[in-house]
Motif scaffolding. Sequence first.
Motif, PDB file in Angstrom:
ATOM      1  N   PHE A  67      25.687  22.210 116.265  1.00  0.00           N
ATOM      2  CA  PHE A  67      25.071  21.212 117.131  1.00  0.00           C
ATOM      3  C   PHE A  67      25.229  21.552 118.614  1.00  0.00           C
ATOM      4  CE2 PHE A  67      26.531  19.185 113.206  1.00  0.00           C
ATOM      5  CZ  PHE A  67      25.321  18.761 112.703  1.00  0.00           C
ATOM      6  N   HIS A  68      26.257  22.374 118.923  1.00  0.00           N
ATOM      7  CA  HIS A  68      26.512  22.739 120.316  1.00  0.00           C
ATOM      8  C   HIS A  68      25.927  24.096 120.696  1.00  0.00           C
ATOM      9  CE1 HIS A  68      29.449  19.523 119.711  1.00  0.00           C
ATOM     10  NE2 HIS A  68      29.463  19.380 121.018  1.00  0.00           N
ATOM     11  N   THR A  69      25.494  24.867 119.709  1.00  0.00           N
ATOM     12  CA  THR A  69      24.848  26.151 120.006  1.00  0.00           C
ATOM     13  C   THR A  69      23.348  26.113 119.743  1.00  0.00           C
ATOM     14  OG1 THR A  69      25.403  26.959 117.786  1.00  0.00           O
ATOM     15  CG2 THR A  69      26.930  27.529 119.565  1.00  0.00           C
ATOM     16  N   VAL A  70      22.881  25.026 119.127  1.00  0.00           N
ATOM     17  CA  VAL A  70      21.445  24.881 118.881  1.00  0.00           C
ATOM     18  C   VAL A  70      20.939  23.532 119.401  1.00  0.00           C
ATOM     19  CG1 VAL A  70      19.600  24.805 117.156  1.00  0.00           C
ATOM     20  CG2 VAL A  70      21.479  26.432 116.887  1.00  0.00           C
ATOM     21  N   GLY A  71      21.338  22.444 118.759  1.00  0.00           N
ATOM     22  CA  GLY A  71      20.755  21.134 119.059  1.00  0.00           C
ATOM     23  C   GLY A  71      20.879  20.701 120.511  1.00  0.00           C
ATOM     24  N   PHE A  72      22.100  20.648 121.019  1.00  0.00           N
ATOM     25  CA  PHE A  72      22.308  20.203 122.394  1.00  0.00           C
ATOM     26  C   PHE A  72      21.705  21.178 123.409  1.00  0.00           C
ATOM     27  CE2 PHE A  72      25.600  19.147 125.884  1.00  0.00           C
ATOM     28  CZ  PHE A  72      24.781  18.166 126.428  1.00  0.00           C
ATOM     29  N   PRO A  73      21.884  22.492 123.237  1.00  0.00           N
ATOM     30  CA  PRO A  73      21.226  23.416 124.172  1.00  0.00           C
ATOM     31  C   PRO A  73      19.703  23.290 124.179  1.00  0.00           C
ATOM     32  CG  PRO A  73      22.967  24.545 123.010  1.00  0.00           C
ATOM     33  CD  PRO A  73      22.833  23.204 122.359  1.00  0.00           C
TER      34      PRO A  73
END
Length: 583
Positions: free
Chosen positions: A318-324
């Motif tokens: 979620f921090h390397t795909v979704g949020f970015p």
Amino acid sequence: MPAKKRILITSALPYVAGVKHLGNLVGSMLPADIFARFCRARGHETVAICATDEHGAPIELAALEEGIGPREFCDKWHAVQKKLGDDFGLAWDNFGRSSSPANHELTLHFARQLWKNGFLELKTTKQAYSPTDGRFLPDRYVIGTCPHCGYERARGDQCENCTRVLDPVDLIHPRSAVSGAQDVEIRDSTHLFLKQSQFAGKLRSWIESHKQDWSPVVTSIAFKWLDEGLRDRGITRDLEWGIPVPDDIADGALKGKVFYVWFDAPIEYIAATKEWADRNGKDYRDWWQGPASSSEVVGQTKKDVTYWEFMGKDNVPFHTVGFPVTIMGSGEPWKLVDRLKGFNWLNYDGGKFSTSGKRGIFMDKALEIAPADVWRYYLIANAPESSDSNFTWEHFAGVVNKDLADVLGNFVLRVTKFCVARFDGKLPGEGVYGDEEKALIAELDRRIKTYTDYLEAADFRKAMGELRAIWVAGNEYLTRAAPWTHIKTDRDRAAIGVRMGLNLVHVFAHLTWPVMPELAKTIHLAIQPVGYANGVVPWVDDDTAAALDSLIPGQPITPPEVLVTKITDEQVEELKARFGGAA
């Protein structure tokens, strides 16, 4: 002294429901706090942020079970988690809430930007519905067999065994986690989807640029996702509790739906920073935004701020795909993470810690067993960085007894009590440091630099190994100096050993403070009042020789009581019986 930096630190948000176990603590919140304290000690301008994650289906269902509304449920558990964080010395600049007005506002802002820029679309999806339960089932309340690894208790949002993100329709033999009913139907429901697939190239380039400064567990998970092909991701749910989708997105087609918890939760990092900034007369954009720029350089602004994230490996996708993607798709100059520190699992006596299974040691019960600082040292010294680590009561007792009671605690008590007994409780000034002291200074000069480097890189296990080596070096010196022997025949020589020993106690307090803040202050008080700005104990600067000869002869010394109580074999057996072993 190092050049001053601006450091922004966020920890993965603990889910608001229930007390967190020690695996949660060491996987995000504790290392983030230790790193923040270290940065403050170095004199860097530091903002450390955390919050409770308060949306999602589990909140609705847990509140229903307690017979209260979701807001009341979240109020109750946020207060519990805030107090436990305080009790463990987690010194956030702000411990916010993802249900806050600030996060509602920012979440809607990002959603509107993504919609305006064409990175959101409507899709009719197949969604799990339980006739027995009379409702659509939230993703994590559908359980079944993972189609990728065969794990039989995979949730409908993610398999905790192989970390793959899932949808309920992916599961084999799905069933309701609420009632256990197997009559799960798949029905149509319209939702917003984030077009993650359009960002695969940008994400790969960005992640490639961090291969050298991100944890291997982070890059391996991130590349695994990209290599398998990014899928667009649904960011709304059929729930009542959450941030409602506004009518100006999709012309009101999503009435009654809320944003997915994993869409709004990371945005809370920014919202919680805003709350802190508003309280302190600052502008949160000084930490999160740079000057206006094109979408090609979004996230590469704010070069003067280094942004660190700390999390367990299950949060990495979620921090390397979704949020970015949310940040990139906004077309605005928001800050992307610079350093992402991911952790593996801390296991409990050969099996997994489990919140749902109530297996392992939880933060409230841990404090009934030992002070917070004892847990802080043990956990970070055995942090699951390169691989999973395993908690056993025997190992816990061994580390506490040897490292903290024998090596650190015994050293402090020996030298301070000897000073009281033979030098009237005043730091002796006789004699001049000789070759033995110069050799120790040279060794500690090297070791303190290494310890500092490890902490700057957030290599915690290596850092704790070096900290222990520093304590050991002090013990070995005191054994060689043997002031208790020389006091009978050569008072000056005894005085030199005691003076160096007391200066070592002082230095130990400063080096230990980020890890064990309360114990460090107790050690420091044996020498002199702490008295530093904002309670921050500053780092030992580059002049080790000066640090080890900084105390003023004649100043009073007050030995502490027993610093760390040893854990007996009988207590180990009692704790094993109380908390159970491998299931």
